[in-house]
Scaffold this motif. Structure first.
Motif, mmCIF file in Angstrom:
data_model
loop_
_atom_site.group_PDB
_atom_site.id
_atom_site.type_symbol
_atom_site.label_atom_id
_atom_site.label_comp_id
_atom_site.label_asym_id
_atom_site.label_seq_id
_atom_site.Cartn_x
_atom_site.Cartn_y
_atom_site.Cartn_z
ATOM 1 N N CYS A 95 7.447 9.624 -1.317
ATOM 2 C CA CYS A 95 7.219 10.282 -2.605
ATOM 3 C C CYS A 95 7.869 9.526 -3.755
ATOM 4 N N ARG A 96 8.917 8.758 -3.460
ATOM 5 C CA ARG A 96 9.680 7.948 -4.418
ATOM 6 C C ARG A 96 10.614 8.779 -5.306
ATOM 7 N N ARG A 105 16.649 5.372 1.586
ATOM 8 C CA ARG A 105 16.293 5.770 2.953
ATOM 9 C C ARG A 105 14.949 6.498 2.930
ATOM 10 N N TYR A 106 13.965 5.822 2.380
ATOM 11 C CA TYR A 106 12.669 6.464 2.161
ATOM 12 C C TYR A 106 11.945 6.794 3.450
ATOM 13 N N ASN A 107 12.379 6.216 4.578
ATOM 14 C CA ASN A 107 11.771 6.581 5.858
ATOM 15 C C ASN A 107 12.037 8.032 6.228
ATOM 16 N N PHE A 114 1.893 8.455 6.098
ATOM 17 C CA PHE A 114 1.975 7.306 6.989
ATOM 18 C C PHE A 114 0.627 7.118 7.679
ATOM 19 N N PHE A 115 0.130 5.867 7.676
ATOM 20 C CA PHE A 115 -1.154 5.574 8.307
ATOM 21 C C PHE A 115 -1.242 6.191 9.707
ATOM 22 N N ALA A 116 -2.394 6.768 9.993
ATOM 23 C CA ALA A 116 -2.726 7.281 11.331
ATOM 24 C C ALA A 116 -1.725 8.309 11.831
ATOM 25 N N TYR A 296 11.525 2.860 9.741
ATOM 26 C CA TYR A 296 12.299 1.771 9.132
ATOM 27 C C TYR A 296 12.283 1.971 7.632
ATOM 28 N N ALA A 297 13.183 1.289 6.952
ATOM 29 C CA ALA A 297 13.202 1.277 5.490
ATOM 30 C C ALA A 297 13.727 -0.075 5.032
ATOM 31 N N ASN A 298 13.008 -0.691 4.101
ATOM 32 C CA ASN A 298 13.418 -1.974 3.519
ATOM 33 C C ASN A 298 13.575 -3.070 4.571
#
Length: 347
Positions: A95-96, A105-107, A114-116, A296-298
């Motif tokens: 969402c940012r 920690r956007y994960n 998220f795709f699929a 994961y993130a970054n």
């Protein structure tokens, strides 16, 4: 452009190839002509069971999230990308604006798409659109297949960061599947001293040995005491500083906790049953830290650097199989056999 053949999951063991309309890039997006998609274990699980935990396929969903392709069109607000650029696609859009996003920690963002992952469509299609800030240009010496592998490699990078790996450490990796392989390779690239890999399958263990594992151990039919003796012997009489658990199976989680040295770290990567029995008092009294990971993130920039620098040669170390999009059903059947580490679909 009229052909947007897409691989769509309707329900358990019901994969269909259908034409969908080609999407248009929004102001901050790229239109990407997808070239390569890797089949992930989660794709197979959705295919077999129609769900993963609380994520249930209720409407037809395009599969696939390990992807790379070529930029076909650039949104009006996008800078730094041009038509023809080859890109790896990080498949999640957070969402940012929440606390997790703002602290990096956007994960963990509760509203991440998220795709699929129901209800969000994946990338196993001729064309997809994606936010440009989650697309990464591929260096000239990085192939599209390696670009697609940045997704599972980012899981390994994140896991190794959560483990706080350091030069000279001993690391136990339980499970020689795709993520176990990538954890092995990433840990080695980070300078650990010795890696022991365990699994039930001699074929996969042989591949792990070829890829750089210092020792391999088949756990089939062995007690925890047997494993303790064999694994500590492989480490020269020492217990591992870090254990990276890549199976989600209860016996392997127990092995990771009981065999990690006092004061060490266990990272839980594999997903199994929602509730299992673990020796939590032993972990507590020996100050063994148990850490989870979620995606994961970054990590995509680091994953790309590892490949581009030559520290990892994934296409040399991983056994692969290749299929065209028109043969996607056969590709998923091959992935279920698990006789290769990674199955690619070329779109």
């Amino acid at each position: 452009m009229t052909d947007n053949l897409s691989c769509i999951l309707y329900g358990k063991n019901d994969i269909r190839l259908e034409q969908r309309s080609i999407p248009k890039a929004g102001p901050n997006q790229l239109l990407i002509r997808v070239k390569t998609v890797g089949i992930c274990g989660s794709d197979v699980h959705f295919c077999l069971h129609g769900a993963i935990g609380n994520f249930i396929v209720k409407e037809p969903m395009v599969l696939g999230h390990e992807s790379a392709g070529i930029v076909e069109a650039v949104g009006e607000n996008v800078r730094g990308f041009s038509v023809g650029d080859r890109v790896a696609i990080e498949p999640g859009i957070p969402c940012r604006g929440c606390q997790h996003c703002k602290t990096g920690r956007y994960n963990l963002c509760p509203d991440e798409r998220f795709f699929a992952t129901p209800p969000t469509d994946g990338s196993l299609a001729r064309y997809v659109t994606h936010d440009a800030d989650f697309c990464f240009k591929l260096p000239e010496n990085v192939s599209l297949e390696e670009g697609a592998l940045c997704e599972p490699l980012s899981v390994a990078v994140h896991a190794c960061r959560r483990a706080h790996l350091q030069i000279g450490q001993n690391v136990l990796v339980t499970g020689a599947g795709p993520i176990g392989f990538l954890c092995l390779l990433t840990a080695k690239a980070m300078g650990v001293s010795s890696v022991v890999v365990t699994d039930l399958d001699d074929g996969r263990l042989a591949l792990a040995k070829k890829a750089g594992a210092d020792h391999i151990v088949n756990v089939r039919g062995k007690s925890q005491d047997d494993l303790r003796r064999e694994i500590t012997s492989a480490f020269g009489g020492l217990m591992p500083d870090v254990s990276m658990e890549c199976t989600g199976a209860q016996p392997c989680v127990e092995t990771a906790i009981t065999l990690t040295k006092s004061g060490g770290i266990v990272v839980l990567i594999g997903l199994g049953a929602s509730r299992i029995e673990i020796p939590i008092i032993e972990a507590s009294t020996r100050e063994v830290d148990i850490r989870g990971i979620f995606r994961y993130a970054n990590c995509y920039p680091t994953a790309l650097q590892l490949i581009a620098s030559g520290k990892l040669n994934l296409l040399r170390d991983l056994t692969t199989a290749d299929y065209q999009l028109e043969d996607a059903v056969k590709a998923f059947e091959r992935a279920q056999k698990a006789d290769v580490i990674k199955v690619f679909i070329h779109c």
